[in-house]
Scaffold this motif. Structure first.
Motif, PDB file in Angstrom:
ATOM      1  N   ILE B 120       0.854  -1.201   0.000  1.00 11.22           N
ATOM      2  CA  ILE B 120       0.000   0.000   0.000  1.00 11.22           C
ATOM      3  C   ILE B 120       0.886   1.246   0.000  1.00 11.22           C
ATOM      4  CG2 ILE B 120      -0.309  -0.273   2.523  1.00 11.22           C
ATOM      5  CD1 ILE B 120      -2.824   1.363   0.117  1.00 11.22           C
ATOM      6  N   ARG B 121       0.584   2.155  -0.923  1.00 13.76           N
ATOM      7  CA  ARG B 121       1.343   3.409  -1.039  1.00 13.76           C
ATOM      8  C   ARG B 121       1.049   4.332   0.144  1.00 13.76           C
ATOM      9  NH1 ARG B 121       5.712   3.149  -4.054  1.00 13.76           N
ATOM     10  NH2 ARG B 121       5.341   2.817  -6.274  1.00 13.76           N
ATOM     11  N   GLY B 122       1.860   5.362   0.258  1.00 13.01           N
ATOM     12  CA  GLY B 122       1.678   6.350   1.313  1.00 13.01           C
ATOM     13  C   GLY B 122       2.251   5.854   2.627  1.00 13.01           C
ATOM     14  N   LEU B 123       1.750   6.413   3.721  1.00 16.74           N
ATOM     15  CA  LEU B 123       2.035   5.980   5.096  1.00 16.74           C
ATOM     16  C   LEU B 123       3.435   6.286   5.613  1.00 16.74           C
ATOM     17  CD1 LEU B 123       0.075   2.629   5.199  1.00 16.74           C
ATOM     18  CD2 LEU B 123      -0.124   4.434   6.928  1.00 16.74           C
ATOM     19  N   ILE B 124       4.437   6.290   4.743  1.00 19.86           N
ATOM     20  CA  ILE B 124       5.822   6.438   5.214  1.00 19.86           C
ATOM     21  C   ILE B 124       6.008   7.826   5.830  1.00 19.86           C
ATOM     22  CG2 ILE B 124       8.239   6.522   4.448  1.00 19.86           C
ATOM     23  CD1 ILE B 124       7.407   4.357   2.345  1.00 19.86           C
ATOM     24  N   GLY B 125       6.527   7.838   7.060  1.00 19.68           N
ATOM     25  CA  GLY B 125       6.695   9.099   7.778  1.00 19.68           C
ATOM     26  C   GLY B 125       5.522   9.452   8.671  1.00 19.68           C
ATOM     27  N   SER B 126       4.472   8.625   8.670  1.00 23.45           N
ATOM     28  CA  SER B 126       3.309   8.909   9.515  1.00 23.45           C
ATOM     29  C   SER B 126       3.415   8.188  10.856  1.00 23.45           C
ATOM     30  CB  SER B 126       2.017   8.467   8.817  1.00 23.45           C
ATOM     31  OG  SER B 126       1.918   7.047   8.825  1.00 23.45           O
ATOM     32  N   ASP B 146      11.989   1.755  -4.608  1.00 19.58           N
ATOM     33  CA  ASP B 146      11.616   2.697  -3.535  1.00 19.58           C
ATOM     34  C   ASP B 146      11.004   1.930  -2.365  1.00 19.58           C
ATOM     35  OD1 ASP B 146       9.626   2.030  -5.413  1.00 19.58           O
ATOM     36  OD2 ASP B 146       8.339   3.631  -4.674  1.00 19.58           O
ATOM     37  N   PRO B 147      11.011   2.539  -1.169  1.00 20.09           N
ATOM     38  CA  PRO B 147      10.386   1.879  -0.018  1.00 20.09           C
ATOM     39  C   PRO B 147       8.862   1.841  -0.166  1.00 20.09           C
ATOM     40  CG  PRO B 147      11.104   4.102   0.581  1.00 20.09           C
ATOM     41  CD  PRO B 147      11.593   3.844  -0.826  1.00 20.09           C
TER      42      PRO B 147
END
Lengths: 247, 271
Positions: B120-126, B146-147
């Motif tokens: 699932i895309r997004g979320l990184i840094g949240s 990419d991560p």
């Protein structure tokens, strides 16, 4: 009838969504929904407007996940978020105030923000309380970050923040808000006094342009009626419209 | 294959401790069945909202039926916050896994496919991700490397939802509320309430069949007219907004919530 605060926000958002193709609107967002319906009413058929929570007001046939699938593919141009707190670097908090594990205040949750905030090119933030407790330097919980490290896949993010006092633009490169316009009847000093984060500003900030007479008539007519059917409380509070069992 | 039975027999398929999946309020909530579950005294549910919930999760939490919750949001939108959910999370009595909507969809989709996990895309840094030790960030094995976040598949023990109609063979028509397909596909079994039973086989009508959930996904079906009340149900009936507003006011206190249960769930007070 005097222009209501909500109508000023709707006017600014309406300007910010000019020329966009597919506008999606999430939970509890009557102000953006009104701006989107106004764009449709002013220049029919106008943009596609999809309300996530309302199957009568979206074209999706594959359930709730279709919004996120569309967003990941680049099929959604605009989305909107608010936040219990909005931080100076564009972070939003929809979860908790204080310590996450034993919060002072708890809110419903992050909804789709942790994904859509990365995927939709134009995210417009709106907050109906402009204060140092809502617009903060650092949020207590990051539902979604305003900017990402290099190498993290990101096709979108915040572009603006609209409040009852002013319109800020978000500078992605600096990770900072910049004051664009101040609404009629308010001042830069008032914005400075009530904003908890540092922001850039021009020598003299222009006054926010008002909605034209035709647009205002449409907003208070057909658009207000449509909004009141979906958001009965908002329709009643702002335009005195009674719908359904709210009567 | 599904069997058509009465409501109490249907909900008997939801055991204490089950991982129970329920849909968002735009998809069809089995509220009559939920009240029956509370009357039965179901305990220790691990509740999954797909991906959000309003009154259904709120009542189960307030009534003490939920041991753990995974959700992207519980609240009544513009009408207000969910008082018993909020109180339980603040008091620390309800362990919660905060998610984001498409991560729950991704976990169920992996479950539907029989895959171990889904990206699932997004979320990184949240902080959503930071508080989910069960989720991982892996490197995309393909360019640009990419991560990306991956979430484990979810196969709920049981799904509970409300639909418009079932036929005698136990097929259920869900219309465009496609979330119900996804939830039922991912779940080990599903328990459904319907507004009505129809005589003709739904799968033999080419127009209805693509929006029909075949019987083999379903376990038990019970008829519950107006079974989503006080929530909106498709084009059949509107949300009872006045009832919800009254609930939010009343459930501001534990005592008020108990009175609500007495009146509207246990039927101890004349309505």
């Amino acid at each position: 009838m005097e222009t209501r605060e909500e109508e000023v926000l709707i006017g600014v958002i309406h300007r910010l969504i000019q020329g966009t193709g597919h506008i999606a609107v999430g939970a509890n967002s009557p102000i953006p929904a009104a701006a989107a319906f106004l764009a449709q009413a002013l220049a029919p058929p106008g943009p596609i407007v999809s309300l996530q929570q309302s199957p009568e007001n979206n074209l999706w046939t594959d359930g709730g996940r279709e919004l996120f699938d569309c967003a990941s593919q680049g099929r959604i141009d605009v989305f909107f978020f608010s936040g219990a707190q909005i931080g100076g670097q564009g972070d939003i908090n929809l979860v908790a105030i204080g310590d996450y594990k034993s919060p002072k205040a708890r809110f419903p949750g992050s909804y789709g923000s942790a994904h859509l905030y990365f995927m939709v090119p134009r995210i417009i933030l709106f907050r109906t309380e402009h204060s140092r407790r809502t617009l903060v330097e650092t949020v207590d919980f990051v539902s979604a970050p305003g900017v990402s490290a290099p190498g993290v896949y990101r096709r979108g993010g915040p572009v603006a923040l609209v409040t009852p006092l002013c319109h800020f633009a978000f500078d992605k490169a600096k990770g900072r808000f910049r004051l664009e316009t101040v609404h009629p009847g308010h001042t830069v000093e008032e914005v400075l006094d009530n904003t908890g984060f540092a922001f850039d500003r021009p020598e003299a900030a222009p006054v926010t342009p008002a909605l034209g007479a035709d647009a205002m008539n449409l907003l208070r007519g057909t658009v207000a009626e449509k909004i009141a059917r979906i958001y009965p409380k908002f329709g009643s509070d702002v335009w005195g419209l009674q719908e359904r069992s709210m009567a | 294959m599904a069997r058509i039975c009465d409501l109490d027999e249907a909900i008997a398929g939801i055991e204490d401790g089950a991982l129970l999946a329920i849909p968002a309020d735009y998809a069809g909530n089995a509220m009559t069945a939920t009240r029956a579950l509370i009357r039965r005294g179901v305990k220790e549910l691990r509740l999954l909202t797909v991906p959000t919930s309003t009154l259904q999760a709120e009542l189960l939490i307030g009534a003490g039926c939920v041991a753990a919750l995974e959700t992207s949001a519980v609240g009544f939108g513009e009408l207000g916050s969910a008082p018993r959910f909020t109180a339980a999370v603040k008091a620390g009595t309800l362990p919660i896994k905060d998610a984001t909507c498409p991560a729950i969809h991704a976990a169920l989709r992996a479950g539907e496919m029989g895959n171990p996990f889904g990206p699932i895309r997004g979320l990184i840094g949240s902080d959503v991700l930071a508080n989910r030790p069960d989720w991982r960030v892996i490197q995309n094995p393909f360019p640009p490397h990419d991560p990306i976040v991956v979430v484990p598949a979810i196969r709920p023990d049981v799904a509970l939802f409300h639909a418009a109609m079932a036929d005698r063979a136990g097929n259920v028509w869900i219309g465009r509320r496609r979330d119900l397909f996804h939830i039922a596909h991912a779940s080990m079994r599903s328990i459904v309430t319907v507004e009505r039973i129809v005589e003709d086989n739904l799968l033999q009508d080419e127009t209805l069949a693509p929006a029909t959930l075949p019987s083999f996904y379903l376990d038990r079906i019970a008829v519950a007219p107006r079974g989503a009340w006080p929530l909106k149900f498709g084009s059949e009936y509107e949300e009872d907004t006045q009832h919800i507003l009254a609930y939010i006011r009343q459930a501001a206190t534990e005592e008020g919530f108990r009175r609500y249960l007495d009146e509207h769930v246990f039927g101890l007070v004349a309505a």
